[in-house]
Write a protein that holds these residues in place. Structure first.
Motif, PDB file in Angstrom:
ATOM      1  N   ALA A 430       0.835  -1.202   0.000  1.00 35.74           N
ATOM      2  CA  ALA A 430       0.000   0.000   0.000  1.00 35.74           C
ATOM      3  C   ALA A 430       0.870   1.252   0.000  1.00 35.74           C
ATOM      4  O   ALA A 430       1.795   1.379   0.813  1.00 35.74           O
ATOM      5  N   SER A 431       0.557   2.185  -0.886  1.00 37.78           N
ATOM      6  CA  SER A 431       1.331   3.428  -0.970  1.00 37.78           C
ATOM      7  C   SER A 431       0.843   4.487   0.012  1.00 37.78           C
ATOM      8  O   SER A 431       1.530   5.479   0.243  1.00 37.78           O
ATOM      9  N   ARG A 432      -0.335   4.285   0.602  1.00 38.63           N
ATOM     10  CA  ARG A 432      -0.859   5.235   1.581  1.00 38.63           C
ATOM     11  C   ARG A 432      -1.888   4.528   2.468  1.00 38.63           C
ATOM     12  O   ARG A 432      -2.376   3.448   2.131  1.00 38.63           O
ATOM     13  N   SER A 433      -2.211   5.147   3.583  1.00 41.64           N
ATOM     14  CA  SER A 433      -3.217   4.603   4.488  1.00 41.64           C
ATOM     15  C   SER A 433      -4.611   5.062   4.046  1.00 41.64           C
ATOM     16  O   SER A 433      -4.800   6.225   3.678  1.00 41.64           O
ATOM     17  N   THR A 434      -5.566   4.136   4.094  1.00 46.83           N
ATOM     18  CA  THR A 434      -6.930   4.475   3.661  1.00 46.83           C
ATOM     19  C   THR A 434      -7.888   3.381   4.122  1.00 46.83           C
ATOM     20  O   THR A 434      -7.483   2.400   4.755  1.00 46.83           O
ATOM     21  N   ARG A 435      -9.135   3.541   3.793  1.00 49.88           N
ATOM     22  CA  ARG A 435     -10.140   2.511   4.035  1.00 49.88           C
ATOM     23  C   ARG A 435     -10.929   2.328   2.749  1.00 49.88           C
ATOM     24  O   ARG A 435     -11.448   3.291   2.177  1.00 49.88           O
ATOM     25  N   ILE A 436     -11.017   1.078   2.277  1.00 47.54           N
ATOM     26  CA  ILE A 436     -11.769   0.759   1.068  1.00 47.54           C
ATOM     27  C   ILE A 436     -12.766  -0.333   1.418  1.00 47.54           C
ATOM     28  O   ILE A 436     -12.376  -1.460   1.762  1.00 47.54           O
ATOM     29  N   ILE A 441      -6.527  -0.076   5.622  1.00 45.54           N
ATOM     30  CA  ILE A 441      -5.202  -0.249   5.028  1.00 45.54           C
ATOM     31  C   ILE A 441      -4.255   0.780   5.620  1.00 45.54           C
ATOM     32  O   ILE A 441      -4.573   1.969   5.699  1.00 45.54           O
ATOM     33  N   THR A 442      -3.082   0.312   6.039  1.00 42.81           N
ATOM     34  CA  THR A 442      -2.021   1.187   6.526  1.00 42.81           C
ATOM     35  C   THR A 442      -0.895   1.208   5.503  1.00 42.81           C
ATOM     36  O   THR A 442      -0.566   0.172   4.896  1.00 42.81           O
ATOM     37  N   GLN A 443      -0.308   2.372   5.289  1.00 43.14           N
ATOM     38  CA  GLN A 443       0.787   2.491   4.338  1.00 43.14           C
ATOM     39  C   GLN A 443       1.855   1.430   4.606  1.00 43.14           C
ATOM     40  O   GLN A 443       2.295   1.244   5.731  1.00 43.14           O
ATOM     41  N   ASP A 445       1.371  -1.829   4.093  1.00 47.74           N
ATOM     42  CA  ASP A 445       0.730  -3.137   4.214  1.00 47.74           C
ATOM     43  C   ASP A 445       0.833  -3.921   2.912  1.00 47.74           C
ATOM     44  O   ASP A 445       0.771  -3.352   1.815  1.00 47.74           O
ATOM     45  N   VAL A 446       0.947  -5.243   3.034  1.00 47.85           N
ATOM     46  CA  VAL A 446       0.791  -6.109   1.875  1.00 47.85           C
ATOM     47  C   VAL A 446      -0.665  -6.069   1.448  1.00 47.85           C
ATOM     48  O   VAL A 446      -1.574  -6.205   2.280  1.00 47.85           O
ATOM     49  N   ILE A 447      -0.914  -5.852   0.170  1.00 50.39           N
ATOM     50  CA  ILE A 447      -2.283  -5.856  -0.339  1.00 50.39           C
ATOM     51  C   ILE A 447      -2.363  -6.777  -1.545  1.00 50.39           C
ATOM     52  O   ILE A 447      -1.394  -6.954  -2.293  1.00 50.39           O
ATOM     53  N   GLY A 448      -3.524  -7.389  -1.735  1.00 47.71           N
ATOM     54  CA  GLY A 448      -3.741  -8.289  -2.854  1.00 47.71           C
ATOM     55  C   GLY A 448      -4.930  -7.864  -3.680  1.00 47.71           C
ATOM     56  O   GLY A 448      -5.982  -7.481  -3.136  1.00 47.71           O
ATOM     57  N   LEU A 449      -4.772  -7.897  -4.992  1.00 50.87           N
ATOM     58  CA  LEU A 449      -5.843  -7.519  -5.906  1.00 50.87           C
ATOM     59  C   LEU A 449      -6.192  -8.701  -6.802  1.00 50.87           C
ATOM     60  O   LEU A 449      -5.296  -9.390  -7.301  1.00 50.87           O
ATOM     61  N   HIS A 511       7.925 -18.237 -13.531  1.00 46.57           N
ATOM     62  CA  HIS A 511       8.784 -17.493 -14.452  1.00 46.57           C
ATOM     63  C   HIS A 511       9.368 -16.292 -13.719  1.00 46.57           C
ATOM     64  O   HIS A 511       8.621 -15.452 -13.212  1.00 46.57           O
ATOM     65  N   GLN A 512      10.674 -16.192 -13.655  1.00 44.76           N
ATOM     66  CA  GLN A 512      11.314 -15.031 -13.046  1.00 44.76           C
ATOM     67  C   GLN A 512      11.006 -13.777 -13.858  1.00 44.76           C
ATOM     68  O   GLN A 512      10.749 -13.835 -15.050  1.00 44.76           O
ATOM     69  N   GLY A 513      11.050 -12.632 -13.176  1.00 41.27           N
ATOM     70  CA  GLY A 513      10.910 -11.368 -13.893  1.00 41.27           C
ATOM     71  C   GLY A 513       9.513 -10.802 -13.891  1.00 41.27           C
ATOM     72  O   GLY A 513       8.994 -10.411 -14.939  1.00 41.27           O
ATOM     73  N   GLY A 514       8.871 -10.736 -12.717  1.00 36.77           N
ATOM     74  CA  GLY A 514       7.567 -10.094 -12.616  1.00 36.77           C
ATOM     75  C   GLY A 514       7.690  -8.581 -12.701  1.00 36.77           C
ATOM     76  O   GLY A 514       8.790  -8.030 -12.740  1.00 36.77           O
ATOM     77  N   PRO A 515       6.561  -7.882 -12.726  1.00 35.42           N
ATOM     78  CA  PRO A 515       6.595  -6.420 -12.912  1.00 35.42           C
ATOM     79  C   PRO A 515       7.174  -5.685 -11.713  1.00 35.42           C
ATOM     80  O   PRO A 515       7.147  -6.173 -10.584  1.00 35.42           O
ATOM     81  N   ASP A 516       7.696  -4.505 -11.974  1.00 29.56           N
ATOM     82  CA  ASP A 516       8.225  -3.654 -10.917  1.00 29.56           C
ATOM     83  C   ASP A 516       7.138  -3.330  -9.892  1.00 29.56           C
ATOM     84  O   ASP A 516       5.953  -3.273 -10.213  1.00 29.56           O
ATOM     85  N   LEU A 517       7.560  -3.107  -8.665  1.00 23.80           N
ATOM     86  CA  LEU A 517       6.698  -2.681  -7.564  1.00 23.80           C
ATOM     87  C   LEU A 517       5.739  -3.770  -7.085  1.00 23.80           C
ATOM     88  O   LEU A 517       4.925  -3.526  -6.213  1.00 23.80           O
ATOM     89  N   TYR A 518       5.839  -4.971  -7.637  1.00 19.42           N
ATOM     90  CA  TYR A 518       4.984  -6.067  -7.217  1.00 19.42           C
ATOM     91  C   TYR A 518       5.835  -7.153  -6.556  1.00 19.42           C
ATOM     92  O   TYR A 518       6.963  -7.421  -6.975  1.00 19.42           O
ATOM     93  N   ASP A 519       5.283  -7.774  -5.526  1.00 21.52           N
ATOM     94  CA  ASP A 519       5.914  -8.975  -4.995  1.00 21.52           C
ATOM     95  C   ASP A 519       5.618 -10.158  -5.914  1.00 21.52           C
ATOM     96  O   ASP A 519       6.513 -10.929  -6.240  1.00 21.52           O
ATOM     97  N   TYR A 520       4.357 -10.274  -6.296  1.00 20.28           N
ATOM     98  CA  TYR A 520       3.977 -11.370  -7.183  1.00 20.28           C
ATOM     99  C   TYR A 520       2.885 -10.918  -8.148  1.00 20.28           C
ATOM    100  O   TYR A 520       1.994 -10.139  -7.782  1.00 20.28           O
ATOM    101  N   LEU A 521       2.970 -11.417  -9.369  1.00 15.95           N
ATOM    102  CA  LEU A 521       1.846 -11.400 -10.290  1.00 15.95           C
ATOM    103  C   LEU A 521       1.545 -12.861 -10.597  1.00 15.95           C
ATOM    104  O   LEU A 521       2.436 -13.622 -10.971  1.00 15.95           O
ATOM    105  N   VAL A 522       0.282 -13.261 -10.412  1.00 16.26           N
ATOM    106  CA  VAL A 522      -0.118 -14.660 -10.553  1.00 16.26           C
ATOM    107  C   VAL A 522      -1.322 -14.732 -11.480  1.00 16.26           C
ATOM    108  O   VAL A 522      -2.247 -13.914 -11.377  1.00 16.26           O
ATOM    109  N   THR A 523      -1.309 -15.687 -12.386  1.00 17.64           N
ATOM    110  CA  THR A 523      -2.460 -15.884 -13.272  1.00 17.64           C
ATOM    111  C   THR A 523      -3.031 -17.278 -13.079  1.00 17.64           C
ATOM    112  O   THR A 523      -2.296 -18.242 -12.848  1.00 17.64           O
ATOM    113  N   LEU A 524      -4.347 -17.373 -13.185  1.00 21.66           N
ATOM    114  CA  LEU A 524      -5.072 -18.633 -13.023  1.00 21.66           C
ATOM    115  C   LEU A 524      -5.988 -18.789 -14.231  1.00 21.66           C
ATOM    116  O   LEU A 524      -6.787 -17.910 -14.533  1.00 21.66           O
ATOM    117  N   GLU A 525      -5.820 -19.911 -14.932  1.00 22.18           N
ATOM    118  CA  GLU A 525      -6.625 -20.102 -16.151  1.00 22.18           C
ATOM    119  C   GLU A 525      -6.995 -21.568 -16.322  1.00 22.18           C
ATOM    120  O   GLU A 525      -6.387 -22.447 -15.735  1.00 22.18           O
TER     121      GLU A 525
END
Length: 525
Positions: A430-436, A441-443, A445-449, A511-525
Motif C-alpha cells: 500500500a502506498s498510503r493509508s486508507t479505508r476501502i 489499510i495502513t501504508q 501493508d501487503v495488499i492483494g488484488l 517465471h522469473q521477472g515479474g513487474p516492478d513494484l509487485y511482490d507477485y503477479l499470478v495468473t489462473l486459467e
C-alpha cells in the motif's frame, strides 16, 4: 540571444526533445556498440521526455528551478546506457547554470564543458569514439559572442568528432556507421539551436537498414536498471557492490536519488544486493538477446514489401523482464510501462508504426492505459485495433490467441474471450493509508488484488497469494507465478511448496521477472 534567460533554456530543451524525437528511429538504426542494448534513440528520447515533464511544472523564471528540473528529470527518466550518460551530461550542464541570473555566451561554453566532464566522471572505463568523445569535442570547439554562435561552433566541432568515431571503434567501422549516442547528443544541441532560431521541425528521415543486423545473436545477458532513494551507502560503495555482477556499469546520483545500469546474467541477485541499502523505487530488466532479435525484425520490416506483410501485428504494454520476454515470444512489440509508469499516447503510436503488418492489435494490459490506447487507435485509424485488457494476466491470455497470419478483425473475438478466461492476482504494498469498503489499510501493508479489485490486506506476500487463490480456485488448470525483483529465492521456494501442497490438481509454472513494484503477479486459467 547574447544572454539566455531561464525560460529560454527551458524552451530550448523542450524543443530539443521534439527534435530528437524526429530522428529517434534513425539513431536507433545506428546502434551497434557495445552490444544491441535496447534502442539508443528511444532511450535518449525517453530521458529527454522526462526532463520536459519536469520543466513543464517548474518555475521557468527561476534558474535554480529550471536547473533542478533538468537534473532531476534526466536522472529519473534515464533509460539504457545512452540515457544514463545523457542524464549526466545534462546534470553537469544544469549544475553549471544553477546559480546564474541568465546565461551569457561564455557561461554557455562553460556549461557545455561542465556537461562533458560530468559525463566522463560517471563512466568507470570511458571509451573513445562514443557520446563522451563527441560531447567533449563539441565543448572544446564551442566559442562565440552569442548563444547562437556558441551552439553553431559546438555543432561543427561535434560533427567533425562524430565522423571520426568509426576510426576509434572497430564495431562502427565494421557496420559503416557513426556512433549512435554521439549522433543523438548532437540532435539535442541542434534542437536547442533550432529553438533559438525558430527553425521548424524537419520531417523524419526514412530508415532503410539497421546496423545491428550485421551482428550475430549471442547471449548478452540482461540489461538491468534500478532507481533508488534513501541510500544508506555512498554512490562509490554502491558502485563497488554491483561491479562483480557484470559490465557496462553506470551508477550515478542527483537530487537524493541513485540510478544504476549494468549488463549482468544475475539480475535478481543484483537487485536484491542493492535493495538492502535503500528504498527501491523502480527496476527494469530486459533480455538483450530478445532485444537483438527485435532489432533484426525491425531491420527486416524496413525492407519488406507490402505484399509480404503479415496480416496482423501485436503491441503489448508490459514491465518485468519475464513478462516482456513472454510477450515477445508470442510475437508482440513491447511498449515499456505499467502501474505508475504509464506510457504516452505517442509511445503507443510509435510502437504500432514500427510493426510491419497490415493491421496491429494493441494490448494495454492496465486499466490506466486503456484511454491512451484508445487515443492511439484514433490517431492510427483503421491500422490499429484495441483488445481492452485491464491486467497483464488478461494480456497474456489474449496474446496466446494471437496469430500473425489471421486478419486482425477476425482475431478480436477469440482474443477477448481468451483474456476473459484468465484471473489475475497482484500482490504489492500500500502506498498510503486508507479505508476501502470493509478493509482498513495502513501504508506499507501487503495488499492483494484480484482482477484489479482489492480483496486482501495484511500478512506476508506469500500468505496473500495463497489466500486469494483459495477463494478463487474453481477447477482451473494452470497456475503461473511471476515473482517481482524484491522476492528472495527462499521466499519463492516456500511459496511454490505451499502451492503444490494446496492445489494438487493445478499445473504450476514459475517465471522469473515479474513487474516492478509487485511482490507477485499470478495468473489462473
Amino acid at each position: 540571444m547574447s544572454n539566455l534567460t531561464s525560460a529560454q533554456i527551458a524552451a530550448s530543451l523542450r524543443y530539443a526533445t521534439d527534435w530528437l524525437g524526429v530522428y529517434r528511429e534513425q539513431v536507433n538504426a545506428l546502434n551497434v556498440y557495445p552490444v544491441p542494448d535496447g534502442d539508443t534513440g528511444t532511450n535518449m528520447h525517453l530521458t529527454m521526455q522526462s526532463v520536459r515533464r519536469e520543466l513543464d511544472t517548474c518555475d521557468e523564471n527561476s534558474m535554480p528551478s529550471v536547473a533542478r528540473a533538468i537534473s532531476y528529470g534526466a536522472l529519473l527518466g534515464a533509460r539504457g546506457n545512452s540515457g544514463v550518460i545523457l542524464s549526466q551530461l545534462l546534470k553537469g550542464f544544469a549544475e553549471a547554470i544553477r546559480d546564474l541570473k541568465d546565461v551569457s555566451a561564455a557561461q554557455l561554453v562553460h556549461a557545455l564543458n561542465a556537461a562533458q566532464k560530468s559525463g566522463y566522471s560517471a563512466v568507470m572505463k570511458p571509451v573513445e569514439g562514443t557520446i563522451l568523445t563527441v560531447a567533449r569535442e563539441a565543448a572544446a570547439g564551442a566559442r562565440g559572442g552569442s548563444a547562437r554562435e556558441v551552439l553553431e561552433s559546438a555543432l561543427r566541432a561535434g560533427h567533425e568528432a562524430l565522423q571520426k568515431t568509426p576510426d576509434q571503434l572497430p564495431a562502427l567501422k565494421q557496420a559503416g556507421v557513426v556512433d549512435s549516442g554521439g549522433q543523438g547528443y548532437l540532435y539535442v544541441l541542434e534542437g536547442m539551436l533550432g529553438s533559438l532560431l525558430g527553425t521548424p521541425l524537419p520531417a523524419a528521415p526514412t530508415v532503410e537498414s539497421y546496423a545491428g543486423e550485421q551482428f550475430e545473436t549471442e547471449e548478452f545477458g540482461y540489461c538491468t536498471e534500478f532507481l533508488m532513494s534513501d541510500a544508506t551507502l555512498p554512490i562509490e560503495q554502491i558502485r563497488e557492490l554491483v561491479t562483480p555482477f557484470g559490465d557496462s556499469l553506470l551508477v550515478v546520483g542527483a537530487e537524493g536519488y541513485v540510478k544504476g545500469h549494468i549488463h549482468t546474467n544475475e539480475p535478481d541477485d543484483l537487485l536484491a544486493t542493492v535493495g538492502r541499502h535503500g528504498k527501491m523505487l523502480r527496476t527494469k530488466v530486459e533480455d538483450m538477446s530478445e532485444q537483438h532479435t527485435e532489432i533484426l525484425a525491425m531491420a527486416g520490416a524496413a525492407a519488406r514489401a507490402e505484399d509480404e506483410m503479415p496480416e496482423s501485428g501485436l503491441v503489448a504494454v508490459a514491465s518485468g523482464y519475464g513478462l516482456t520476454k513472454l510477450f515477445r515470444s508470442l510475437g508482440a512489440r513491447i511498449v515499456s510501462g505499467g502501474q505508475t509508469q504509464n506510457p504516452s499516447v505517442q509511445d503507443i503510436v510509435d510502437a504500432v508504426r514500427s510493426v510491419s503488418a497490415r493491421r496491429v492489435i494493441i494490448l494495454p494490459n492496465n486499466k490506466n492505459i486503456l484511454l491512451a490506447a484508445g487515443k492511439a487507435q484514433e490517431i492510427l485509424g483503421e491500422n490499429a485495433l484495441v483488445v481492452p485488457t485491464r491486467t497483464l494476466g488478461q494480456g497474456v491470455g489474449a496474446a496466446l490467441a494471437f496469430q500473425a497470419g489471421v486478419p486482425a478483425e477476425e482475431l478480436l473475438t477469440g482474443m477477448q474471450e481468451a483474456a476473459s478466461n484468465v484471473t489475475t492476482f497482484e500482490v504489492t504494498r500500500a502506498s498510503r493509508s486508507t479505508r476501502i469498503g470493509e478493509l482498513d489499510i495502513t501504508q506499507g501493508d501487503v495488499i492483494g488484488l484480484r482482477d484489479d479489485e482489492l480483496v486482501h490486506v495484511g500478512g506476508s506476500p506469500e500468505d496473500a497469494v495463497v489466500t486469494m487463490l483459495q477463494a478463487a480456485y474453481d477447477g482451473q488448470e494452470i497456475l503461473t507465478v511471476f515473482p517481482g525483483p524484491a522476492v528472495t529465492p527462499e521466499a519463492l521456494s516456500a511459496l511454490t511448496s505451499r502451492l503444490e501442497e494446496t492445489f494438487v490438481d493445478l499445473e504450476l509454472e514459475v517465471h522469473q521477472g515479474g513487474p516492478d513494484l509487485y511482490d507477485y503477479l499470478v495468473t489462473l486459467e
